[in-house]
Each structure stands twice: as structure tokens, then as C-alpha cells.
Design a protein around this motif. Structure first.
Motif, PDB file in Angstrom:
ATOM      1  N   HIS A 271       0.834  -1.197   0.000  1.00  0.00           N
ATOM      2  CA  HIS A 271       0.000   0.000   0.000  1.00  0.00           C
ATOM      3  C   HIS A 271       0.875   1.255   0.000  1.00  0.00           C
ATOM      4  N   ARG A 272       1.888   1.276   0.849  1.00  0.00           N
ATOM      5  CA  ARG A 272       2.753   2.454   0.954  1.00  0.00           C
ATOM      6  C   ARG A 272       3.666   2.582  -0.256  1.00  0.00           C
ATOM      7  N   LEU A 273       4.089   1.462  -0.823  1.00  0.00           N
ATOM      8  CA  LEU A 273       4.911   1.522  -2.025  1.00  0.00           C
ATOM      9  C   LEU A 273       4.119   2.110  -3.189  1.00  0.00           C
ATOM     10  N   ILE A 274       2.850   1.730  -3.309  1.00  0.00           N
ATOM     11  CA  ILE A 274       1.994   2.303  -4.353  1.00  0.00           C
ATOM     12  C   ILE A 274       1.871   3.807  -4.165  1.00  0.00           C
ATOM     13  N   GLN A 275       1.693   4.245  -2.931  1.00  0.00           N
ATOM     14  CA  GLN A 275       1.641   5.679  -2.653  1.00  0.00           C
ATOM     15  C   GLN A 275       2.902   6.372  -3.143  1.00  0.00           C
ATOM     16  N   ALA A 276       4.051   5.805  -2.795  1.00  0.00           N
ATOM     17  CA  ALA A 276       5.325   6.410  -3.175  1.00  0.00           C
ATOM     18  C   ALA A 276       5.487   6.452  -4.691  1.00  0.00           C
ATOM     19  N   ALA A 277       5.060   5.383  -5.378  1.00  0.00           N
ATOM     20  CA  ALA A 277       5.181   5.340  -6.837  1.00  0.00           C
ATOM     21  C   ALA A 277       4.322   6.415  -7.499  1.00  0.00           C
ATOM     22  N   CYS A 278       3.127   6.617  -6.968  1.00  0.00           N
ATOM     23  CA  CYS A 278       2.262   7.670  -7.515  1.00  0.00           C
ATOM     24  C   CYS A 278       2.865   9.049  -7.275  1.00  0.00           C
ATOM     25  N   ALA A 279       3.560   9.201  -6.144  1.00  0.00           N
ATOM     26  CA  ALA A 279       4.122  10.502  -5.788  1.00  0.00           C
ATOM     27  C   ALA A 279       5.280  10.905  -6.690  1.00  0.00           C
ATOM     28  N   ILE A 280       6.055   9.925  -7.186  1.00  0.00           N
ATOM     29  CA  ILE A 280       7.227  10.261  -8.016  1.00  0.00           C
ATOM     30  C   ILE A 280       6.907  10.248  -9.508  1.00  0.00           C
ATOM     31  N   ALA A 281       5.699   9.833  -9.878  1.00  0.00           N
ATOM     32  CA  ALA A 281       5.324   9.765 -11.294  1.00  0.00           C
ATOM     33  C   ALA A 281       5.379  11.147 -11.925  1.00  0.00           C
ATOM     34  N   GLN A 282       5.886  11.215 -13.152  1.00  0.00           N
ATOM     35  CA  GLN A 282       5.997  12.484 -13.869  1.00  0.00           C
ATOM     36  C   GLN A 282       5.210  12.505 -15.166  1.00  0.00           C
ATOM     37  N   LYS A 283       5.007  11.339 -15.788  1.00  0.00           N
ATOM     38  CA  LYS A 283       4.365  11.323 -17.097  1.00  0.00           C
ATOM     39  C   LYS A 283       3.135  10.422 -17.178  1.00  0.00           C
ATOM     40  N   HIS A 284       3.302   9.152 -16.790  1.00  0.00           N
ATOM     41  CA  HIS A 284       2.235   8.194 -17.091  1.00  0.00           C
ATOM     42  C   HIS A 284       2.160   7.112 -16.022  1.00  0.00           C
ATOM     43  N   ILE A 285       0.969   6.903 -15.489  1.00  0.00           N
ATOM     44  CA  ILE A 285       0.670   5.780 -14.601  1.00  0.00           C
ATOM     45  C   ILE A 285      -0.322   4.873 -15.305  1.00  0.00           C
ATOM     46  N   ARG A 286      -0.005   3.583 -15.332  1.00  0.00           N
ATOM     47  CA  ARG A 286      -0.924   2.596 -15.897  1.00  0.00           C
ATOM     48  C   ARG A 286      -1.257   1.575 -14.824  1.00  0.00           C
ATOM     49  N   ILE A 287      -2.525   1.292 -14.670  1.00  0.00           N
ATOM     50  CA  ILE A 287      -2.984   0.309 -13.678  1.00  0.00           C
ATOM     51  C   ILE A 287      -3.926  -0.667 -14.360  1.00  0.00           C
ATOM     52  N   GLN A 288      -3.671  -1.941 -14.168  1.00  0.00           N
ATOM     53  CA  GLN A 288      -4.627  -2.969 -14.586  1.00  0.00           C
ATOM     54  C   GLN A 288      -4.910  -3.839 -13.376  1.00  0.00           C
ATOM     55  N   SER A 289      -6.174  -3.874 -12.972  1.00  0.00           N
ATOM     56  CA  SER A 289      -6.545  -4.633 -11.770  1.00  0.00           C
ATOM     57  C   SER A 289      -7.948  -5.196 -11.934  1.00  0.00           C
ATOM     58  N   PRO A 290      -8.151  -6.454 -11.552  1.00  0.00           N
ATOM     59  CA  PRO A 290      -9.499  -7.032 -11.645  1.00  0.00           C
ATOM     60  C   PRO A 290     -10.429  -6.512 -10.561  1.00  0.00           C
ATOM     61  N   TYR A 291      -9.847  -6.105  -9.426  1.00  0.00           N
ATOM     62  CA  TYR A 291     -10.644  -5.638  -8.298  1.00  0.00           C
ATOM     63  C   TYR A 291     -10.064  -4.298  -7.846  1.00  0.00           C
ATOM     64  N   PHE A 292     -10.616  -3.225  -8.365  1.00  0.00           N
ATOM     65  CA  PHE A 292     -10.079  -1.879  -8.131  1.00  0.00           C
ATOM     66  C   PHE A 292     -10.962  -1.163  -7.118  1.00  0.00           C
ATOM     67  N   LEU A 293     -10.589  -1.265  -5.842  1.00  0.00           N
ATOM     68  CA  LEU A 293     -11.319  -0.619  -4.754  1.00  0.00           C
ATOM     69  C   LEU A 293     -10.335   0.041  -3.796  1.00  0.00           C
ATOM     70  N   PRO A 294      -9.568   1.009  -4.278  1.00  0.00           N
ATOM     71  CA  PRO A 294      -8.574   1.653  -3.412  1.00  0.00           C
ATOM     72  C   PRO A 294      -9.224   2.464  -2.305  1.00  0.00           C
ATOM     73  N   ASP A 295      -8.524   2.579  -1.189  1.00  0.00           N
ATOM     74  CA  ASP A 295      -9.031   3.400  -0.096  1.00  0.00           C
ATOM     75  C   ASP A 295      -8.792   4.875  -0.405  1.00  0.00           C
ATOM     76  N   GLN A 296      -9.182   5.745   0.525  1.00  0.00           N
ATOM     77  CA  GLN A 296      -9.086   7.180   0.290  1.00  0.00           C
ATOM     78  C   GLN A 296      -7.643   7.651   0.147  1.00  0.00           C
ATOM     79  N   VAL A 297      -6.716   6.971   0.789  1.00  0.00           N
ATOM     80  CA  VAL A 297      -5.304   7.349   0.677  1.00  0.00           C
ATOM     81  C   VAL A 297      -4.807   7.131  -0.751  1.00  0.00           C
ATOM     82  N   LEU A 298      -5.085   5.950  -1.308  1.00  0.00           N
ATOM     83  CA  LEU A 298      -4.640   5.672  -2.669  1.00  0.00           C
ATOM     84  C   LEU A 298      -5.425   6.477  -3.696  1.00  0.00           C
ATOM     85  N   LEU A 299      -6.716   6.699  -3.434  1.00  0.00           N
ATOM     86  CA  LEU A 299      -7.479   7.573  -4.320  1.00  0.00           C
ATOM     87  C   LEU A 299      -6.858   8.971  -4.333  1.00  0.00           C
TER      88      LEU A 299
END
Length: 484
Positions: free
Chosen positions: A321-349
Motif C-alpha cells: 500500500h505504501r509503495l503504491i503511494q510512493a510510486a504515484c508521488a514520483i510519477a511524472q508522465k504516465h501511470i498505468r494500472i490494470q486490476s481485476p478488483y479496483f477498490l482503493p481506499d481514500q489514501v490511494l485515491l
């Protein structure tokens, strides 16, 4: 004695109320003092207060974390030995490999993972069960010394039997074979695949715990990891269970989709330690790496830098969970997510929405057809929260897609068993792999883009066009999303 029983009968209501009050108060105090997530603490305290006896019993049954953390320490010793002996040095040139922004992501990962980043790995994507299962069976048939296999679901169907028979053949050749299946996942088919391994010499165990004097599967904690390791030098891992529904042979050309991975290199050793931990936790048998790793170890020609990220309701809680947060924070151009069950909490949203507002393109690909009806409804109820900020959401066409992929700026990839939901990120035992490599990340990114080209976009107008009754249904189900 007569007076005592008379006292109990006369004041039984008062005594029951007092006992319930004390038990409920103790359970509420324990929840408030031990839960890290305020929502979980509030929920449990509310349940206990509203129903002291039943609430306290339910909390004692599934709300207390009883996971033993002590065996993690031995794995640090094994990893240290690998580096002291000069076998694998930690990768330091992340800026040259992936980009300068990934240096900070590596630092975050160092705090979250017990594994270092090692280079000299070769990771090959396997698309669907047709590629993955045939490669796995071929590797099992070529095994000469050891096989370690772990799966959440191992169905007793055509594919499950083929893999089971390959494992039995390996054992008959003298190969040491150990198989670990989640106790809940083992019940997905009847009779269980475990029955095929009886009297074969294969060590099979179910991931479970003890409750008082009888055995009981974790009713709310599941080992969701998928690992197969052959002779200590080849591994298979990702998000694919053992099920015939992923093969075109059984599904007449329209199987469910997924992406699994074949791995060679030092990353295999890290996956082996993950299996060792789960095996010793389940069986109390301590496995020694020297008996499972080939000597001398040969390195593949590829040079991919990667490491394992384990998560679960123990010392690794919230690491992914925290690694995903960090990855979103350093992104500069493009984030791609593929997930069968996409229900992130408010922190990840918040992390995704902040990235989108900074100008990062965020593409989220979810299945058009989902195998879990309730999860699909809950997802639809939440999508407006990412669309409002400029994220792009797509629903794939065709069969259900079980793939779990996440890339940032074509320089970093996270793949494995974790979904973007509370169950994976807080309750399940998961294993993921973070990869620092532009060529590999670009390949995964192109795969996601290819699926998006065939997908249907979801917009705010799409959500508004859903009837009020269905929107209400989705919202009601969404309220229970942390438990789906």
C-alpha cells in the motif's frame, strides 16, 4: 450453596449485563489500542458497543492479529550471507536504469521491503494459462532436486490434475516436492486436489492456524501468494491460480485472461525465502537454503533489477500500500494500472488524484465482465472519485481479465498477487515484484495499452446514465467494500 444459587437466579440479568459490559469494554480497549487504521478501530468499537457479547466474540475470533513475526529474522541472516559472500550485490545505479525520479522510490522501498534490489534477473511474461501452465509443467518435468509450490487456489480440474501428476512424477524421480495451498482456496473445488497427493511422498500442507484446541482456517486472512520454484534457479510467480478456466482448451477459445511470469536469477532466492517463511509458519519445519539453491549458481544473460515486496497482516502490513503511494508521488508522465478488483481506499485515491492533477496521465483498466458481482458493483460506485480528477478509466471487452499490473513512467513495474483493494492491501498475505528496467516496463506498458485500445471508456456521463436503483444498489454494496 442454596443462597448462592438463589442470588444468581435473582440477579442473573444484572450479572449478565455486568459481564457483557466488562468483556465488551476490554474488547473495545484492545481494538482502540492495537488497530492502525482508524476506520477499522471505529468499526470494531462500534460492533462491540452495540452488541457486547456477540461483538466481543466476533472481534476475538477474526479481529485480533495473532500472526507470529519472529521467523522473519532468519531470512535477514540468509540475505546478509548472500551479500557477504559476494553472490549478489545490491543494485545502486537506479537513476541510470530507470530515471532519476526512481532513486527516491528505491529509498522508500528499502524502508518497506526486507529484500534488497538485485540485478541479473530475467523475467518473461506469460500471457494466459496456455503459456503459463505449459511452461510450469515443462519446468516441473525437468526438475532434478527440489520443487516448492504455493497457490491460493489449486483446483481439482483438468489443469490442476495435470500439474498434480507432473509433481507426482517428479517425486517418483526422487525430487523433493513441497506444496502449500491456502485453506480457503483449497475448498474452491470438491474433492480437494489434496486428495490426489495422498500416499505419493509429496509434502502438502494447508495454510491455516490453530484456534483453541481445533484447527481452523483463517476466516478473514488468506495466503494469496502464487509461487513455483524449480531446483532453486527457476521460478514462476504472478497472479494466476491453478484453474482450467484460464486455458483456451477448456474454455473453447475464450478463457479468462491473466499475466504470469517466469523468473531466472537471484530474484528466485528471494521468492524461495517467501515460501520458506510460509512453510515454516504453517508446518513448523525449518527449510535451509543450502539444500534448495544450486551450486554454483548460474546467472541469466538478462540484467533486470528487481526485488520482492511481501505484504500481509504481520510485520509487512501496508508495505505494498505504501509503495503504491510512493510510486504515484514520483510519477511524472504516465501511470498505468490494470486490476481485476479496483477498490482503493481514500489514501490511494488521493495519491492517484493528486498525480492526475499534476498533469500525470493516469489510465486505469478494469474488467468489463467481472467474476465477482459484488465487487463489480462496488467498483462502479467508486469510479467517479477518480474520474473527477482527470483519471482515465477503461473497461476491457471479452473474457474476464485477472491481470494485476502497475507501471510508472515506463521505468518501473509492480506485478504479482495484489489487487487494489482492502483485502489484498491489508488482510491477505501477498507477494509482488517491483522491477526497475525500462525495456521490461515499456513491454508491460504496451501490453496494457493494447488492452486499452480494445476497451470501452468509462466517463462521468456513463455513470450518470445508470439508473438510480442500480446506483443505489452499487453504493450500498460499496459500503461493505472493505470486507469483499
Amino acid at each position: 450453596m442454596t443462597a448462592f444459587w438463589a442470588f444468581l437466579l435473582e440477579y442473573k440479568t444484572h450479572l449478565l449485563f455486568g459481564v457483557g459490559l466488562i468483556v465488551g469494554l476490554l474488547a473495545a480497549i484492545h481494538a482502540a489500542m492495537t488497530k492502525r487504521d482508524v476506520r477499522a478501530a471505529i468499526a470494531w468499537v462500534g460492533v462491540v458497543i452495540l452488541s457486547p457479547f456477540f461483538g466481543a466474540f466476533l472481534y476475538f475470533l477474526v479481529g485480533i492479529n495473532r500472526i507470529n513475526r519472529s521467523r522473519r529474522l532468519q531470512h535477514k541472516e540468509y540475505l546478509l550471507q548472500e551479500q557477504v559472500n559476494g553472490k549478489h550485490d545490491e543494485t545502486t545505479n537506479i537513476a541510470d536504469i530507470s530515471g532519476t525520479q526512481f532513486e527516491s522510490l528505491k529509498k522508500a522501498g528499502n524502508k518497506l521491503s526486507r529484500f534488497p534490489i538485485w540485478s541479473n534477473n530475467n523475467i518473461t511474461p506469460l500471457l494466459g494459462g496456455d503459456e503459463a501452465y505449459s511452461a510450469m509443467i515443462a519446468a516441473i518435468d525437468n526438475a532434478t532436486k527440489t520443487i516448492a509450490m504455493q497457490s491460493y487456489i489449486f483446483d481439482n480440474d483438468v489443469i490442476g490434475k495435470r500439474i498434480a501428476q507432473a509433481l507426482i512424477r517428479a517425486r517418483q524421480r526422487g525430487v523433493t516436492v513441497k506444496v502449500l495451498i491456502d485453506a480457503i482456496g483449497a475448498k474452491y473445488s470438491r474433492p480437494s486436489i489434496v486428495t490426489l497427493f495422498r500416499n505419493t511422498g509429496i509434502d502438502v500442507s494447508l495454510f491455516e492456524t490453530h484456534f483453541f484446541t481445533f484447527k481452523m482456517p483463517y476466516s478473514n486472512l488468506r495466503c494469496h501468494r502464487k509461487i513455483l520454484i524449480i531446483d532453486g534457479h527457476t521460478a514462476f510467480s504472478g497472479g494466476m491460480n491453478i484453474r482450467e478456466s484460464f486455458t483456451s482448451e477448456i474454455c473453447r477459445g475464450a478463457p479468462m485472461k491473466d499475466v504470469h511470469f517466469e523468473i531466472k536469477g537471484p530474484l528466485v532466492f528471494q521468492l524461495l525465502l517467501v515460501f520458506f517463511h510460509d512453510w515454516s509458519f504453517t508446518t513448523d519445519e525449518q527449510l535451509i537454503p543450502a539444500n534448495w539453491v544450486p551450486k554454483p549458481e548460474t546467472l541469466p544473460e538478462a540484467n533486470i533489477a528487481a526485488r520482492c515486496i511481501t505484504s500481509g497482516p504481520d510485520s509487512d502490513i501496508s508495505s505494498t500500500h505504501r509503495l503504491i503511494q510512493a510510486a504515484c508521488a514520483i510519477a511524472q508522465k504516465h501511470i498505468r494500472i490494470q486490476s481485476p478488483y479496483f477498490l482503493p481506499d481514500q489514501v490511494l485515491l488521493g495519491a492517484l488524484n493528486t498525480a492526475a492533477r499534476r498533469g500525470v496521465r493516469v489510465d486505469i483498466l478494469i474488467p468489463g465482465k467481472n467474476n465477482l458481482y459484488l465487487v463489480n458493483c462496488a467498483m462502479m460506485a467508486q469510479l467517479n472519485q477518480v474520474l473527477d480528477s482527470g483519471c482515465h478509466v477503461w473497461r476491457s471487452n471479452g473474457p474476464f481479465d485477472h491481470s494485476k499490473l502497475f507501471t510508472v513512467d515506463d521505468g518501473w513495474t509492480l506485478m504479482g498477487s495484489s489487487n487494489w483493494d482492502a483485502r489484498s492491501l491489508r488482510l491477505n498475505f501477498e507477494v509482488d515484484i517491483e522491477v526497475y528496467d525500462r525495456t521490461f516496463s515499456e513491454r508491460i506498458g504496451k501490453h496494457i495499452d493494447g488492452e486499452i485500445e480494445k476497451a470501452t471508456p468509462v466517463t462521468l456521463e456513463t455513470l450518470k446514465s445508470i439508473s438510480f436503483i442500480k446506483q443505489l444498489r452499487n453504493k450500498i454494496i460499496w459500503l461493505a467494500s472493505p470486507y469483499l
